[in-house]
Design an enzyme around this catalytic site. Structure first.
Site, PDB file in Angstrom:
ATOM      1  N   LYS A   1      -2.509   3.616  -3.810  1.00 53.23           N
ATOM      2  CA  LYS A   1      -0.808   2.986  -3.870  1.00 53.23           C
ATOM      3  C   LYS A   1      -0.359   3.525  -5.275  1.00 53.23           C
ATOM      4  O   LYS A   1       1.272   3.530  -5.148  1.00 53.23           O
ATOM      5  CB  LYS A   1      -0.933   1.579  -3.213  1.00 53.23           C
ATOM      6  CG  LYS A   1      -1.802   1.347  -1.955  1.00 53.23           C
ATOM      7  CD  LYS A   1      -0.579   2.130  -0.969  1.00 53.23           C
ATOM      8  CE  LYS A   1      -1.794   0.381   0.064  1.00 53.23           C
ATOM      9  NZ  LYS A   1      -3.260   1.526   0.497  1.00 53.23           N
TER      10      LYS A   1
HETATM   11  C1  PLP Z   1      -4.112   1.868   1.545  1.00 52.48           C
HETATM   12  C2  PLP Z   1      -4.898   2.460   2.400  1.00 52.48           C
HETATM   13  C3  PLP Z   1      -5.913   3.445   2.698  1.00 52.48           C
HETATM   14  C4  PLP Z   1      -5.085   3.784   4.036  1.00 52.48           C
HETATM   15  O1  PLP Z   1      -3.389   4.755   3.836  1.00 52.48           O
HETATM   16  P1  PLP Z   1      -2.475   4.342   4.370  1.00 52.48           P
HETATM   17  O2  PLP Z   1      -1.639   5.109   4.257  1.00 52.48           O
HETATM   18  O3  PLP Z   1      -2.251   3.149   5.314  1.00 52.48           O
HETATM   19  O4  PLP Z   1      -3.101   5.212   5.553  1.00 52.48           O
HETATM   20  C5  PLP Z   1      -6.975   3.530   2.000  1.00 52.48           C
HETATM   21  N1  PLP Z   1      -7.537   3.376   1.431  1.00 52.48           N
HETATM   22  C6  PLP Z   1      -7.369   2.254   0.585  1.00 52.48           C
HETATM   23  C7  PLP Z   1      -8.018   2.179  -0.655  1.00 52.48           C
HETATM   24  C8  PLP Z   1      -5.982   2.294   0.633  1.00 52.48           C
HETATM   25  O5  PLP Z   1      -5.501   1.083  -0.586  1.00 52.48           O
END
Ligand code: PLP
Length: 463
Positions: A112
């Site tokens: 993120k």
């Molecule tokens: C948010 C997240 C995901 C999922 O990603 P999306 O874009 O919501 O599909 C997968 N792994 C981790 C560690 C995350 O923080």
């Protein structure tokens, strides 16, 4: 570049308004009116370029005419200087055809950060220009909150309220949010699931009076700038492995479908991506959809990959819109019905369109743990449970030709208990954040009621 809503009723807006506005006023998600196309030679020219430069070019394609190229280059340079690895998103080879893209070298150790670091700088730039202060309301399944707090803490033009499902995220994830001491950050433990938190955010956005009173904005992956920023590493990793001369495929641990959709965007922009494997945990709504053609919400099961404990994948609406040839009225009908009934039966052509790129697979808790252990034994790499979900799905997938990049979305030290239980090793936090467990925490607890949380947001914003 103009942005349209997937539900077809909202006025078209520019990049700045699409970013600051979050959800479109008709309840839809913003998408560009047309996908920008990069020439093949230009894509080939990304090879060996610094990550921040590729980011400025790819994100710039979505912001044409609204940010000076030099400003965007500066913002990208600063955003990616917060990463502790010089490559920003390095590749590690696991087997002759399988590579890991390490997306976790940012300040909160999850992918993120890749989007949130640039997003915070875009907000500063746009809001500073307009002399505005916005309130960002964000629902987190664990990592978005930490990345948002890291990116926005102490910034003048933004307040952040992060909602997380109480007891459903790891302690390290929680501490990345709750140890921020800056006054512009508030964290709320909600007595409910991530889907409850996300529904509350949606309700807040549909409350016009609240929206105006606190100048509400959203940084969940409903925010198109996040998708644009996430499409960048599809380019850098694929080019490192021989694109555009050869096709590269991806395996993506998925929850809200933002990350996997960013791959679709890179493909629409001209990157030769073969298939995108959408890997889910037991919360398998997406995996089921690509297998059966039916998008059907189930109960949320807590798992050891909690950032993917989601049964209502916001960004799926963007793909649906593409799959029905961008008919807003049809998309609105389908997702309004979904909000009531919890299912959408894909029209056969739409299902075929999706399957042309995507395939889905879900992984049990046992197989997630086994994959952490087998990956360690076979390659010496310690992976987090989300990454393991992707690697497990990939091990079972048959129709992949050529190189595949599995997106490694979190540092294993964000989930130390689950990793230790799976393989006996407790990963340690990188040096820069090692003092996380010593810092005091600060958060409030609220029931999963939209009205209560809306009142809290109003009070926090002093409105
Ligand atoms: C948010 C997240 C995901 C999922 O990603 P999306 O874009 O919501 O599909 C997968 N792994 C981790 C560690 C995350 O923080």
């Amino acid at each position: 570049m103009r942005y349209v809503s997937t539900r077809g009723q909202a006025p078209h807006v520019g990049f700045v308004d699409a970013v600051l506005g979050g959800l479109a006023p008709d309840g839809g998600l913003y998408v560009p009116q047309a996908w920008p196309l990069l020439r093949r030679e230009e894509i080939a020219g990304f090879a060996g370029k610094p990550y921040a430069e590729v980011a400025a070019r790819v994100i710039g394609a979505f912001a044409e005419g609204e940010i000076a190229a030099a400003d965007l280059r500066q913002m990208c340079a600063e955003a990616y200087a917060t990463f502790t690895h010089a490559a920003v998103v390095p590749l590690t080879q696991l087997s002759p055809q399988v590579f890991l893209a390490e997306l976790f070298h940012g300040p909160s150790l999850a992918f993120k950060d890749v989007a949130m670091q640039i997003l915070a700088r875009l907000y500063d730039h746009f809001l500073g220009d307009q002399g505005r202060v916005q309130t960002i309301l964000c629902a987190t399944s664990g990592d978005t909150g930490g990345a948002a707090v890291e990116a926005f803490r102490g910034r003048k033009n933004v307040r952040v309220v992060a909602l997380f499902p109480e007891g459903r995220i790891s302690e390290v994830q929680r501490r990345f949010m709750t140890t921020a001491s800056e006054a512009n950050v508030a964290c709320v433990a909600v007595k409910g699931s991530f889907d409850d938190c996300q529904a509350i955010v949606k309700a807040a956005f549909q409350d016009e009076s609240l929206r105006q009173a606190v100048d509400l904005s959203g940084v969940n992956s409903i925010n198109f700038a996040r998708i644009a920023a996430q499409s960048v590493y599809y380019f850098t990793t694929a080019v490192a492995l021989g694109a555009p001369e050869r096709e590269v495929s991806f395996a993506v641990p998925s929850g809200n479908f933002g990350d996997a959709f960013a791959g679709f965007v890179a493909r629409e922009m001209g990157l030769p991506i073969g298939r995108i494997l959408v890997a889910t945990n037991a919360n398998d709504i997406l995996a089921q959809t690509f297998q059966t053609g039916r998008y059907a919400r189930g109960k949320v099961h807590p798992t050891i990959s909690p950032a993917m404990d989601i049964q209502s994948a916001s960004n799926f609406e963007r793909l649906y819109f593409e799959a029905v040839e961008r008919q807003g009225t049809e998309t609105a009908r389908a997702f309004e019905a979904f909000a009531q009934a919890g299912t959408i039966d894909l029209p056969p052509q739409a299902a075929a369109y999706m399957r042309h790129v995507f395939l889905g697979a879900s992984t049990s808790e046992k197989d997630t743990a086994r994959t952490i252990l087998s990956t360690l034994n076979e390659t010496g790499e310690l992976v987090d449970p989300h990454t393991a979900v992707a690697l497990s799905a990939l091990a079972r997938a048959k129709d992949f030709k050529g190189p595949v990049v599995a997106l490694s979305t979190a540092h294993p030290a964000k989930f130390p208990e689950a990793v230790a239980a799976a393989c006996g090793l407790t990963p340690s936090l990188p040096r820069g954040v090692a003092d996380l467990s010593a810092k005091p925490e600060r958060f409030d607890r609220l029931p999963a009621e939209a009205d209560t949380i809306k009142a809290y947001v109003r009070a926090f914003a002093g409105a």
